[in-house]
Enzyme design. Structure first.
Site, PDB file in Angstrom:
ATOM      1  N   ASP A 158       0.863  -1.178   0.000  1.00 21.31           N
ATOM      2  CA  ASP A 158       0.000   0.000   0.000  1.00 21.31           C
ATOM      3  C   ASP A 158       0.904   1.234   0.000  1.00 21.31           C
ATOM      4  O   ASP A 158       2.076   1.165   0.392  1.00 21.31           O
ATOM      5  CB  ASP A 158      -0.900  -0.019   1.235  1.00 21.31           C
ATOM      6  CG  ASP A 158      -1.768   1.215   1.339  1.00 21.31           C
ATOM      7  OD1 ASP A 158      -2.397   1.589   0.336  1.00 21.31           O
ATOM      8  OD2 ASP A 158      -1.808   1.817   2.437  1.00 21.31           O
ATOM      9  N   ASP A 165      -0.064   5.059   0.991  1.00 23.97           N
ATOM     10  CA  ASP A 165      -0.221   6.003   2.097  1.00 23.97           C
ATOM     11  C   ASP A 165      -0.153   5.287   3.439  1.00 23.97           C
ATOM     12  O   ASP A 165      -0.967   4.407   3.723  1.00 23.97           O
ATOM     13  CB  ASP A 165      -1.566   6.737   1.973  1.00 23.97           C
ATOM     14  CG  ASP A 165      -1.703   7.449   0.628  1.00 23.97           C
ATOM     15  OD1 ASP A 165      -0.758   8.126   0.235  1.00 23.97           O
ATOM     16  OD2 ASP A 165      -2.764   7.305  -0.007  1.00 23.97           O
ATOM     17  N   GLY A 201      -7.976   3.906   3.225  1.00 25.42           N
ATOM     18  CA  GLY A 201      -7.735   2.779   2.320  1.00 25.42           C
ATOM     19  C   GLY A 201      -8.773   2.587   1.228  1.00 25.42           C
ATOM     20  O   GLY A 201      -8.581   1.766   0.337  1.00 25.42           O
ATOM     21  N   ARG A 205     -11.713   7.150  -3.218  1.00 22.12           N
ATOM     22  CA  ARG A 205     -12.168   8.454  -2.729  1.00 22.12           C
ATOM     23  C   ARG A 205     -13.691   8.572  -2.615  1.00 22.12           C
ATOM     24  O   ARG A 205     -14.225   8.972  -1.577  1.00 22.12           O
ATOM     25  CB  ARG A 205     -11.631   9.535  -3.653  1.00 22.12           C
ATOM     26  CG  ARG A 205     -11.816  10.950  -3.133  1.00 22.12           C
ATOM     27  CD  ARG A 205     -11.414  11.946  -4.202  1.00 22.12           C
ATOM     28  NE  ARG A 205     -10.177  11.522  -4.845  1.00 22.12           N
ATOM     29  CZ  ARG A 205      -9.930  11.666  -6.149  1.00 22.12           C
ATOM     30  NH1 ARG A 205     -10.836  12.189  -6.928  1.00 22.12           N
ATOM     31  NH2 ARG A 205      -8.783  11.271  -6.658  1.00 22.12           N
ATOM     32  N   SER A 210      -5.397   5.454  -4.379  1.00 18.72           N
ATOM     33  CA  SER A 210      -5.173   6.846  -4.760  1.00 18.72           C
ATOM     34  C   SER A 210      -4.994   7.001  -6.270  1.00 18.72           C
ATOM     35  O   SER A 210      -4.241   6.267  -6.907  1.00 18.72           O
ATOM     36  CB  SER A 210      -3.932   7.393  -4.054  1.00 18.72           C
ATOM     37  OG  SER A 210      -3.636   8.701  -4.518  1.00 18.72           O
ATOM     38  N   ASN A 263      -3.614   9.619  -7.305  1.00 20.99           N
ATOM     39  CA  ASN A 263      -2.398  10.430  -7.349  1.00 20.99           C
ATOM     40  C   ASN A 263      -1.159   9.604  -7.013  1.00 20.99           C
ATOM     41  O   ASN A 263      -0.108  10.159  -6.685  1.00 20.99           O
ATOM     42  CB  ASN A 263      -2.508  11.591  -6.353  1.00 20.99           C
ATOM     43  CG  ASN A 263      -3.751  12.418  -6.570  1.00 20.99           C
ATOM     44  OD1 ASN A 263      -4.065  12.801  -7.695  1.00 20.99           O
ATOM     45  ND2 ASN A 263      -4.488  12.679  -5.506  1.00 20.99           N
ATOM     46  N   ASP A 281      -1.535  -0.639   6.087  1.00 22.79           N
ATOM     47  CA  ASP A 281      -1.768   0.011   7.380  1.00 22.79           C
ATOM     48  C   ASP A 281      -3.244   0.261   7.630  1.00 22.79           C
ATOM     49  O   ASP A 281      -3.641   0.549   8.761  1.00 22.79           O
ATOM     50  CB  ASP A 281      -1.018   1.349   7.457  1.00 22.79           C
ATOM     51  CG  ASP A 281      -1.650   2.414   6.578  1.00 22.79           C
ATOM     52  OD1 ASP A 281      -1.870   3.537   7.060  1.00 22.79           O
ATOM     53  OD2 ASP A 281      -1.926   2.132   5.400  1.00 22.79           O
TER      54      ASP A 281
END
Length: 246
Positions: free
Chosen positions: A14, A16, A64, A67, A142, A144, A200
């Protein structure tokens, strides 16, 4: 030396909170967006303003997840129903898409202003995995993801990237569904039983468990080790370097 079971040939990371210190940026962006919207709503409806909790609400509803799923999940918890809207909705549109786009504008602004920092221990671990001959992919909800990897200076460490752009194009369900991790494994030429997942987020750990992966590593950055285990982590560490010592 990597703390993984025999037979693991690939690692799925992952982004972030595992590779980069952007989870706190996302939490702050979600709070800014939702608090702004909830204040606007309270001012026009007379409802009491209850702010977004960047720890509890973030963990329970948005962490996770893709969006728009995060927007939908949090609004549902507050008993708020909005039109779905379209992905091209402006950031001031009172739709699920509009709020999601507003959050994305905020997080991009924060990243441009403050930059992105990678976790040193994670970078060390990924390099060790590369030296050991394991295939490596980033699996993130994401859109991004590429920009964040480049900003953190670690985009060259990974062979494949399954992110929000790919998920939309391939019609992959977001975490806690295992689809994106499964796609990551296939992109690296392995099956789930030959891959380890590093996550996470509770939704991400649940996705790793649901996909039948060989090993699910929970990365505890915020003191939720117990919850990570409950959602399916085989082991929980506070930093990936702990695995290098096992």
């Amino acid at each position: 030396m990597l703390g993984l079971p025999t037979g693991v040939r690939a690692c799925l990371f992952d982004l972030d909170g595992v590779l980069t210190q952007t989870a706190k940026v996302h939490a702050a962006a979600w709070k800014e967006m939702f608090d702004g919207y909830l204040r606007e709503r309270a001012a026009t409806s007379g409802e009491r303003f209850v702010p977004f909790d960047p720890v509890m609400d973030y963990d329970d509803y948005v962490d996770g997840k893709p969006r728009y799923d995060g927007v939908r999940s949090f609004l549902s918890a507050r008993g708020i129903a909005l039109p779905e809207g379209e992905q091209i909705d402006p950031a001031d549109a009172e739709t699920v898409a509009g709020l999601g786009n507003r959050k994305n504008e905020i997080v991009l602004r924060m990243i441009r202003q403050d930059g992105v920092e990678a976790y040193e221990g994670s970078v060390r671990y990924v390099r060790a995995a590369r030296e050991a001959g394991l295939a490596r992919a980033v699996v993130s909800s994401s859109s991004n993801c590429r920009e964040v990897l480049v900003a953190a200076g670690i985009d060259d460490l990974f062979e494949q990237r399954i992110d929000g752009v790919v998920a939309e194009r391939e019609h992959l369900k977001g975490k806690p569904a295992p689809d994106t991790f499964v796609a990551g494994a296939h992109a690296l030429g392995v099956v789930p039983k030959q891959a380890a997942v590093f996550e996470d987020a509770l939704a991400g750990v649940a996705a790793g468990r649901a996909g039948g992966f060989a090993y699910v590593v929970g990365v505890d950055r915020v003191g939720q080790a117990g919850a990570l285990r409950e959602h399916g982590a085989d082991v929980v560490v506070s930093d990936l370097t702990e695995l290098l010592e096992t």
